[in-house]
Design a protein around this motif. Structure first.
Motif, PDB file in Angstrom:
ATOM      1  N   THR A 145       0.994  -1.107   0.059  1.00  9.98           N
ATOM      2  CA  THR A 145       0.253   0.046   0.067  1.00  9.98           C
ATOM      3  C   THR A 145       0.772   1.334  -0.079  1.00  9.98           C
ATOM      4  OG1 THR A 145      -1.850  -0.984   1.155  1.00  9.98           O
ATOM      5  CG2 THR A 145      -1.720   1.139   1.103  1.00  9.98           C
ATOM      6  N   ALA A 146       2.017   1.308   0.761  1.00 14.12           N
ATOM      7  CA  ALA A 146       2.755   2.295   0.713  1.00 14.12           C
ATOM      8  C   ALA A 146       3.326   2.624  -0.682  1.00 14.12           C
ATOM      9  CB  ALA A 146       4.008   2.253   1.935  1.00 14.12           C
ATOM     10  N   ASN A 147       3.692   1.523  -1.277  1.00 12.25           N
ATOM     11  CA  ASN A 147       4.155   1.877  -2.791  1.00 12.25           C
ATOM     12  C   ASN A 147       3.047   2.746  -3.783  1.00 12.25           C
ATOM     13  OD1 ASN A 147       6.487   0.431  -2.999  1.00 12.25           O
ATOM     14  ND2 ASN A 147       5.937  -1.453  -3.488  1.00 12.25           N
ATOM     15  N   ARG A 148       2.022   2.675  -3.243  1.00 13.82           N
ATOM     16  CA  ARG A 148       0.907   3.677  -4.005  1.00 13.82           C
ATOM     17  C   ARG A 148       1.447   5.130  -4.088  1.00 13.82           C
ATOM     18  NH1 ARG A 148      -4.890   1.234  -1.843  1.00 13.82           N
ATOM     19  NH2 ARG A 148      -4.110  -1.229  -2.172  1.00 13.82           N
ATOM     20  N   PHE A 149       2.102   5.300  -3.130  1.00 15.51           N
ATOM     21  CA  PHE A 149       2.522   6.707  -2.951  1.00 15.51           C
ATOM     22  C   PHE A 149       4.002   7.358  -3.213  1.00 15.51           C
ATOM     23  CE2 PHE A 149      -0.956   5.559   0.083  1.00 15.51           C
ATOM     24  CZ  PHE A 149      -1.979   6.444  -0.469  1.00 15.51           C
ATOM     25  N   LEU A 150       4.690   6.062  -3.688  1.00 15.49           N
ATOM     26  CA  LEU A 150       6.120   6.401  -3.892  1.00 15.49           C
ATOM     27  C   LEU A 150       6.426   6.391  -5.193  1.00 15.49           C
ATOM     28  CD1 LEU A 150       7.632   3.549  -1.444  1.00 15.49           C
ATOM     29  CD2 LEU A 150       7.583   6.330  -1.039  1.00 15.49           C
ATOM     30  N   HIS A 201       5.187   1.485  11.396  1.00 13.40           N
ATOM     31  CA  HIS A 201       6.682   2.000  11.914  1.00 13.40           C
ATOM     32  C   HIS A 201       7.936   1.862  11.122  1.00 13.40           C
ATOM     33  CE1 HIS A 201       9.839   3.179  14.802  1.00 13.40           C
ATOM     34  NE2 HIS A 201      10.104   1.776  14.398  1.00 13.40           N
ATOM     35  N   LEU A 202       7.736   0.669  10.542  1.00 15.74           N
ATOM     36  CA  LEU A 202       8.961   0.553   9.381  1.00 15.74           C
ATOM     37  C   LEU A 202       9.058   1.469   8.393  1.00 15.74           C
ATOM     38  CD1 LEU A 202      11.235  -1.356   8.557  1.00 15.74           C
ATOM     39  CD2 LEU A 202       9.805  -2.894   7.728  1.00 15.74           C
ATOM     40  N   ILE A 203       7.800   1.751   7.906  1.00 11.06           N
ATOM     41  CA  ILE A 203       7.633   2.545   6.704  1.00 11.06           C
ATOM     42  C   ILE A 203       7.880   3.868   7.136  1.00 11.06           C
ATOM     43  CG2 ILE A 203       5.886   3.707   5.227  1.00 11.06           C
ATOM     44  CD1 ILE A 203       6.631   0.889   4.180  1.00 11.06           C
ATOM     45  N   GLU A 204       7.640   4.326   8.425  1.00 10.82           N
ATOM     46  CA  GLU A 204       7.926   5.570   8.821  1.00 10.82           C
ATOM     47  C   GLU A 204       9.365   5.753   8.869  1.00 10.82           C
ATOM     48  OE1 GLU A 204       7.067   8.431  12.572  1.00 10.82           O
ATOM     49  OE2 GLU A 204       6.799   6.244  13.007  1.00 10.82           O
ATOM     50  N   ARG A 205      10.059   4.905   9.497  1.00 13.56           N
ATOM     51  CA  ARG A 205      11.609   4.670   9.789  1.00 13.56           C
ATOM     52  C   ARG A 205      12.467   4.696   8.293  1.00 13.56           C
ATOM     53  NH1 ARG A 205      14.965   0.365  12.927  1.00 13.56           N
ATOM     54  NH2 ARG A 205      16.806   0.328  11.810  1.00 13.56           N
ATOM     55  N   GLN A 259       4.881  10.923   7.599  1.00 16.03           N
ATOM     56  CA  GLN A 259       3.747  11.172   6.607  1.00 16.03           C
ATOM     57  C   GLN A 259       3.238  10.041   5.526  1.00 16.03           C
ATOM     58  OE1 GLN A 259       4.633  14.626   3.839  1.00 16.03           O
ATOM     59  NE2 GLN A 259       2.687  14.147   2.936  1.00 16.03           N
ATOM     60  N   LEU A 260       4.246   9.402   5.268  1.00 15.37           N
ATOM     61  CA  LEU A 260       4.037   8.093   4.526  1.00 15.37           C
ATOM     62  C   LEU A 260       3.148   7.129   5.031  1.00 15.37           C
ATOM     63  CD1 LEU A 260       3.944   6.609   1.709  1.00 15.37           C
ATOM     64  CD2 LEU A 260       6.365   6.101   2.239  1.00 15.37           C
ATOM     65  N   ALA A 261       3.767   6.875   6.301  1.00 15.78           N
ATOM     66  CA  ALA A 261       3.263   5.755   7.218  1.00 15.78           C
ATOM     67  C   ALA A 261       1.758   6.115   7.613  1.00 15.78           C
ATOM     68  CB  ALA A 261       4.068   5.713   8.500  1.00 15.78           C
ATOM     69  N   THR A 262       1.389   7.587   7.792  1.00 11.67           N
ATOM     70  CA  THR A 262      -0.038   7.830   8.248  1.00 11.67           C
ATOM     71  C   THR A 262      -0.729   7.836   7.051  1.00 11.67           C
ATOM     72  OG1 THR A 262       0.902   9.306   9.965  1.00 11.67           O
ATOM     73  CG2 THR A 262      -1.088   9.895   9.356  1.00 11.67           C
ATOM     74  N   THR A 322      -0.540   5.777   4.426  1.00 15.05           N
ATOM     75  CA  THR A 322      -0.571   4.283   4.281  1.00 15.05           C
ATOM     76  C   THR A 322      -1.634   3.831   5.315  1.00 15.05           C
ATOM     77  OG1 THR A 322       1.700   4.132   3.510  1.00 15.05           O
ATOM     78  CG2 THR A 322       0.531   2.048   4.387  1.00 15.05           C
ATOM     79  N   ALA A 323      -1.361   3.968   6.485  1.00 20.25           N
ATOM     80  CA  ALA A 323      -2.634   3.749   7.594  1.00 20.25           C
ATOM     81  C   ALA A 323      -3.901   4.406   6.923  1.00 20.25           C
ATOM     82  CB  ALA A 323      -2.260   4.177   8.744  1.00 20.25           C
ATOM     83  N   LYS A 324      -3.988   5.286   6.567  1.00 15.59           N
ATOM     84  CA  LYS A 324      -5.279   5.815   6.281  1.00 15.59           C
ATOM     85  C   LYS A 324      -5.854   5.325   5.058  1.00 15.59           C
ATOM     86  CE  LYS A 324      -7.749  10.287   4.938  1.00 15.59           C
ATOM     87  NZ  LYS A 324      -7.630  11.728   4.761  1.00 15.59           N
ATOM     88  N   GLN A 325      -5.159   5.159   3.922  1.00 15.67           N
ATOM     89  CA  GLN A 325      -5.475   4.361   2.636  1.00 15.67           C
ATOM     90  C   GLN A 325      -6.087   2.957   3.337  1.00 15.67           C
ATOM     91  OE1 GLN A 325      -5.624   5.673  -0.278  1.00 15.67           O
ATOM     92  NE2 GLN A 325      -6.171   3.650  -1.173  1.00 15.67           N
ATOM     93  N   MET A 326      -5.221   2.322   4.261  1.00 21.13           N
ATOM     94  CA  MET A 326      -5.917   1.222   4.714  1.00 21.13           C
ATOM     95  C   MET A 326      -7.079   0.944   5.767  1.00 21.13           C
ATOM     96  SD  MET A 326      -2.222  -0.773   5.416  1.00 21.13           S
ATOM     97  CE  MET A 326      -2.866  -2.298   6.230  1.00 21.13           C
ATOM     98  N   GLU A 327      -7.452   2.245   5.986  1.00 20.55           N
ATOM     99  CA  GLU A 327      -8.280   2.480   7.076  1.00 20.55           C
ATOM    100  C   GLU A 327      -7.892   1.600   8.515  1.00 20.55           C
ATOM    101  OE1 GLU A 327     -12.605   2.826   6.146  1.00 20.55           O
ATOM    102  OE2 GLU A 327     -12.240   3.209   3.932  1.00 20.55           O
ATOM    103  N   PHE A 328      -6.690   1.898   8.706  1.00 23.81           N
ATOM    104  CA  PHE A 328      -6.170   1.072   9.948  1.00 23.81           C
ATOM    105  C   PHE A 328      -5.858   2.280  11.130  1.00 23.81           C
ATOM    106  CE2 PHE A 328      -2.846  -0.710  12.163  1.00 23.81           C
ATOM    107  CZ  PHE A 328      -3.356  -1.976  12.758  1.00 23.81           C
ATOM    108  N   ASP A 329      -6.178   1.870  12.083  1.00 23.78           N
ATOM    109  CA  ASP A 329      -6.117   2.688  13.459  1.00 23.78           C
ATOM    110  C   ASP A 329      -4.759   2.430  13.853  1.00 23.78           C
ATOM    111  OD1 ASP A 329      -6.260   4.337  15.589  1.00 23.78           O
ATOM    112  OD2 ASP A 329      -7.595   3.317  16.554  1.00 23.78           O
ATOM    113  N   TRP A 330      -3.794   3.048  13.437  1.00 25.11           N
ATOM    114  CA  TRP A 330      -2.237   2.813  13.777  1.00 25.11           C
ATOM    115  C   TRP A 330      -2.132   3.001  15.052  1.00 25.11           C
ATOM    116  CZ3 TRP A 330       2.247   6.323  11.675  1.00 25.11           C
ATOM    117  CH2 TRP A 330       3.568   5.380  12.160  1.00 25.11           C
TER     118      TRP A 330
END
Length: 191
Positions: A25-30, A166-170, A175-178, A180-188
């Motif tokens: 999912t993070a890849n969608r924004f990279l 957290h790994l994506i954030e690191r 911003q990308l981690a947040t 990604t979580a929003k895209q997944m509708e996941f409460d990180w």
């Protein structure tokens, strides 16, 4: 960048599919996406918990160089004595930038000798067993994931999604981690 996820017979499905979903999912924004690779001892289909069958992209003998390796948990009793796999994990530790485990994947990392002297976490049901078996490891029970630099471990099953964010954030940014979580509708849960 290559992110490998190691799977084996009776892996917990969400232990590998959760991190896979976060990373893909993070890849969608990279602009320059990373590769997310499922790795098995061989490329033969792996029957995960509940009968979910998945085919690894690569084997431990033949895969591209990895920047990150995530080891899934599951029914690990036999896998932690699978010497070719344990040796491979130990070798990958010297090569990757980050070695992570989800749930009981921590047992495989401990057996590979890469957790000595570190604080780690695992599934709540396995904390006492991990601590008893590996007395040189400090097992924490109150965190969803724990970052010790090169090693990141997470508690059980869904906690692997939090750890992967957290790994994506690191690797990239908060911003990308947040995003990604929003895209997944996941409460990180960020610990």
């Amino acid at each position: 960048m290559n992110i490998g996820i190691y799977i084996y017979q009776n892996s917990e499905v969400l232990d590998f599919s959760g991190p896979f979903e976060v990373c893909s999912t993070a890849n969608r924004f990279l602009e320059q996406p990373h590769q997310v690779l499922l790795i098995g001892q061989s490329t033969a289909p792996v029957k995960a918990r509940g009968g979910f069958t998945v085919t690894p992209h690569y084997s431990i003998a033949e895969h591209p160089p990895l920047d990150v390796l995530i080891v899934a948990g599951g029914i690990h009793d036999q896998e932690m004595f699978n010497q070719p796999v344990i040796n491979w994990i130990a070798r990958q530790y010297t090569r990757v930038n980050v070695l992570a485990s989800v749930c009981t994947g921590a047992f495989l990392l401990a057996e590979a000798g890469v957790l000595s002297g570190l604080k780690v976490t695992t599934h709540w049901q396995d904390i006492a067993n991990l601590q008893a078996r590996y007395s040189d490891v400090e097992v924490c029970s109150d965190l969803r994931w724990l970052d010790q630099g090169k090693i990141i471990t997470s508690a059980g099953i869904s906690a692997g999604i939090d750890m992967s964010l957290h790994l994506i954030e690191r690797l990239y940014s908060r911003q990308l981690a947040t995003q990604t979580a929003k895209q997944m509708e996941f409460d990180w849960q960020t610990n």
